[in-house]
Design an enzyme around this catalytic site. Structure first.
Site, PDB file in Angstrom:
ATOM      1  N   HIS A   1       0.818  -1.209   0.000  1.00 29.55           N
ATOM      2  CA  HIS A   1       0.000   0.000   0.000  1.00 29.55           C
ATOM      3  C   HIS A   1       0.852   1.259   0.000  1.00 29.55           C
ATOM      4  CE1 HIS A   1      -3.792   2.125   0.671  1.00 29.55           C
ATOM      5  NE2 HIS A   1      -3.132   2.898   1.522  1.00 29.55           N
TER       6      HIS A   1
ATOM      7  N   HIS B   1     -10.168   2.343  -0.784  1.00 29.19           N
ATOM      8  CA  HIS B   1     -10.359   1.862   0.586  1.00 29.19           C
ATOM      9  C   HIS B   1     -11.125   0.547   0.503  1.00 29.19           C
ATOM     10  CE1 HIS B   1     -10.144   3.558   4.891  1.00 29.19           C
ATOM     11  NE2 HIS B   1      -8.946   3.592   4.347  1.00 29.19           N
TER      12      HIS B   1
END
Length: 752
Positions: A44, A91
């Site tokens: 990420h 998300h």
């Protein structure tokens, strides 16, 4: 003693990566240091498997003000001394675990990325993917995820007063265990006031402003967003909890503090929390930091240094100010009743010196910490991938129900049906800039106060096309979002993207990722729309089932004259309706590849998608120039559901019927002609007496153009006749009211 595999698995580091850390440090890291490495070397934060591929993107143009990757979002010059800042981010994994808070904090996070550029957030968009909302047990789970995500987005966005002006929603079985929740935010700022995250001045003070730090979100970047997951309950504590009311005052306080000129740098605390914010700020300037974690305001007692450094508590910003101006900055936050604490300083040496009171808890060099290893793998399509792409569609039977019923079934498909039941939960008029909001056009249009200009915003993507051919699908994703912008009359200026894929360690997934990026890069260059910001979300996969490769692309466009913007609906009766791009005469079974028609009517996802980027460029140029000259009164692109669905939507949105000029006679496949998804086509409406001017314009730009028919009446009519002129009964003659009823009610009924 070497660290256990269990610990490495928890922070998503491999044994070889741990060995590399030891080699770079010349020693074993302690637990806090290892946690920091795990966070910053996560997929990420570190982009380990995508960073080499992202270099294919073109990032520059005369209007681009930012260096991609150097700051939190992309910045584009729109003239009049103004810049637009924008970015899209995922998300996905948090929303799969806890849909309401996962989606809500996704909105909060992307807003803070824009705030970290010094810009006021002026618009939100979102791109969502879920599994089918059917009556199965899994369908019930999908409805739960869908409802929770929509509520989370509306709750957070409405509370902070930023309008949600556009987006898209798709449903496919590949997303059943892996919903995609991508949020895009757009901000406006004077271009000479753009802020930086780089902490350049030694001796300057680090200030932490906003919410108390607590234990939510720990391992969110490393444990949740950087691996596949099987059990939701064990991951629920890694999902952050949002407070939009605090975010609202944090926005105002930060903007006011920036206006004082006392803030040297600003960075949001998102993934990896204080670790990421402080280390990235130092790394961007080639400096170091000294932190005292005992000064960090906390919501819970007994938190240790590891938890404080890795907490992903929301609504927090890191600011940098000169010592003599700290009181000035803190006074601003006190007026807004927002905590602002001095937690450290910038140092010359490129090191992270972390203390908890008098105790040293971490001492690391910045460079190896901030530079995760990069992997360039070899991708290869699977045999199943190739078989799907190479499947001939010539023998696909025509639906027995005929064109009219096929059209109604497609209009009722969750992928095509109106998303009004969703966007009516969002406030899209707050801030009073929205000229064309959700549902009114292919892109949202916002006026730029104090100027004659408007900006157009859109977000789009098609995982089905990329699933069949990621190279072509990547091109289509960029082309379609730019086409959406052009349909308002705006010129696409720049792009942001969020690349949603499965496990890149699988050769077929890495192949999808690489080919999609390659296709997107080619389309971006051809359409002169550079990629200025973005995000990569990998490991969207459960039990070996990956999501369709889904590159979501956000686009920014500019209208020099806001009054020229057009919508998608037919505005009045008596207009000529023309098609920019190739007409029905060349329709073939190939046009059905990856189409909604093929999925809904035949349960197939197969075929070879196609796009001609040069044709796409010419069609978009013609549409924009037609709007600019006042010739084009409405414009709507042909995409999901093909030409017939595009015409139906134009009728529904305008409340005006349409009669096709000609018949379906002579077409070998009426399904391909009406419902195939051939690219590079736009339905436009013009005054009859000005048709020749549009034809002249199209000739000058080299874009095909043809007459489809005329607006009028209360039905959508497409005739089909026998050789003797009698009606075959295989045409379309459906009242607009019936089309509208199915189109507007189907998604709400499916999600109930």
């Amino acid at each position: 003693m070497p660290v256990s595999q269990e610990v490495l698995d928890e922070i998503a580091l491999t044994r070889s990566e741990y060995d590399l850390i030891v080699e770079r440090l010349g020693r074993e890291p302690n637990s806090v240091e290892l946690g920091m490495f795990g966070a910053l070397w996560s997929e990420h934060c570190g982009y380990k498997h995508s960073r080499p591929l992202l270099r294919m993107f073109s990032h520059t143009s005369p209007v681009v003000l930012s260096e991609t990757g150097a700051e939190n979002a992309g910045a584009v010059d729109i003239g009049d001394g103004l810049a637009v800042v924008f970015k899209v981010e995922s998300h996905n994994h948090p929303s799969a675990v806890e849909p309401f808070q996962g989606a809500a904090t996704g909105v909060g996070g992307i807003v803070r990325d824009i705030l970290a550029m010094g810009a006021r957030p002026v618009a939100l968009l979102n791109s969502l993917r879920f599994g089918p909302l059917d009556d199965t047990e899994q369908g019930a789970v999908n409805r739960h995820l869908f409802g929770g995500v929509v509520r989370g987005i509306s709750w957070y966005g409405n509370c902070i007063g930023v309008p949600d002006v556009g987006g898209e929603i798709y449903f496919d079985p590949s997303y059943s265990h892996n919903p995609l929740v991508n949020a895009m935010c757009v901000g406006l700022i004077s271009k000479d006031r753009l802020a930086s995250a780089a902490a350049r001045v030694p001796g300057s003070v680090l200030l932490l402003a906003g919410a108390d730090t607590w234990r939510d979100g720990i391992h969110g970047a490393s444990g949740l967003a950087s691996r596949t997951f099987e059990e939701e309950e064990e991951l629920r504590p890694t999902v952050q909890v949002g407070n939009p009311f605090l975010e609202k005052v944090l926005i105002e306080a930060c903007l006011e503090a920036l206006d004082t000129g006392a803030v040297l740098a600003i960075q949001d605390l998102g993934a990896a929390g204080l670790t990421s914010a402080s280390i990235e700020s130092a790394a961007r300037a080639g400096r170091g930091i000294r932190l005292d974690l005992s000064e960090v305001h906390r919501r819970e007692t007994g938190m240790n240094a590891y938890e404080v450094m890795l907490s992903e508590s929301q609504e927090r910003m890191l600011l940098v100010a000169l010592p003599e101006r700290v009181d000035e900055v803190r006074a601003v936050f006190e007026r807004w009743d927002v905590d602002c604490r001095e937690i450290g300083s910038v140092i010359v040496e490129p090191e992270a010196r972390i203390f908890d009171g008098a105790a040293s808890v971490a001492h690391l060099p910045i460079q190896p910490l901030s530079e995760a290893p990069a992997y360039r793998l070899e991708g290869k399509p699977s045999s199943e991938d190739l078989a799907r792409r190479e499947k001939s569609l010539i023998d696909v039977p025509l639906p027995e129900c005929g064109p009219a019923e096929t059209l109604l079934r497609l209009l009722g498909s969750s992928n095509i049906a109106s998303k009004r039941s969703v966007y009516r939960q969002y406030d899209h008029q707050v801030q009073t800039n929205t000229m064309i909001g959700p549902g009114g056009s292919d892109a949202a249009v916002l006026r730029v106060k104090g100027t004659s200009k408007a900006i157009a915003l859109a977000v789009d993507g098609n995982g089905r096309h990329c699933f069949l051919d990621p190279f072509v699908g990547g091109q289509i994703a960029v082309a379609e979002v730019c086409r959406n912008i052009s349909c308002t009359g705006a010129r696409p200026l720049a792009l942001t993207d969020c690349l949603n894929f499965g496990n890149p360690l699988r050769p077929d997934i890495y192949y999808q990722l690489e080919e999609c990026i390659r296709g997107m890069a080619l389309a971006s260059e051809t359409l002169d729309a550079p990629v200025v910001s973005g995000n990569v979300s990998l490991f969207n996969e459960t039990q070996g089932q990956a999501v369709h490769p889904t590159p979501v692309v956000g686009a920014l466009g500019l209208l020099e004259d806001a009054s020229k913007a057009v919508g998608a609906g037919f505005p009045v009766e008596g207009l000529a309706v023309m098609l920019l791009g190739h007409g029905l005469g060349i329709a073939s079974s190939q046009d059905m590849a990856g189409s909604e028609y093929l999925s809904v009517m035949h349960g197939l996802t197969a075929g070879q998608p196609h796009i001609d980027l040069e044709l796409e460029r010419r069609v978009q140029e013609t549409c924009r120039e037609g709007v600019k000259q006042g010739l084009v009164l409405s414009a709507h692109d042909c995409s999901d559901g093909g030409l017939a669905v595009a015409l139906a939507e134009c009728c529904i949105l305008g409340g005006v019927g349409f009669r096709f000029q000609g018949t379906l006679d002579g077409l070998s496949r009426w399904d391909a002609a009406l419902f195939g998804e051939r690219q590079s086509r736009v339905v436009v409406a013009v005054h009859r007496e000005r048709m020749h001017l549009l034809e002249d314009l199209a000739k000058a730009t080299g874009a095909p153009v043809s007459l489809l028919g005329y607006t009028g009446g209360d039905s959508l009519q497409i005739a089909s006749r026998n050789e003797d002129g009698t009606d075959t009964g295989d045409g379309v003659d459906v009242p607009v009211s019936r089309l509208a009823g199915i189109w507007t009610q189907s998604l709400e009924a499916a999600s109930a």
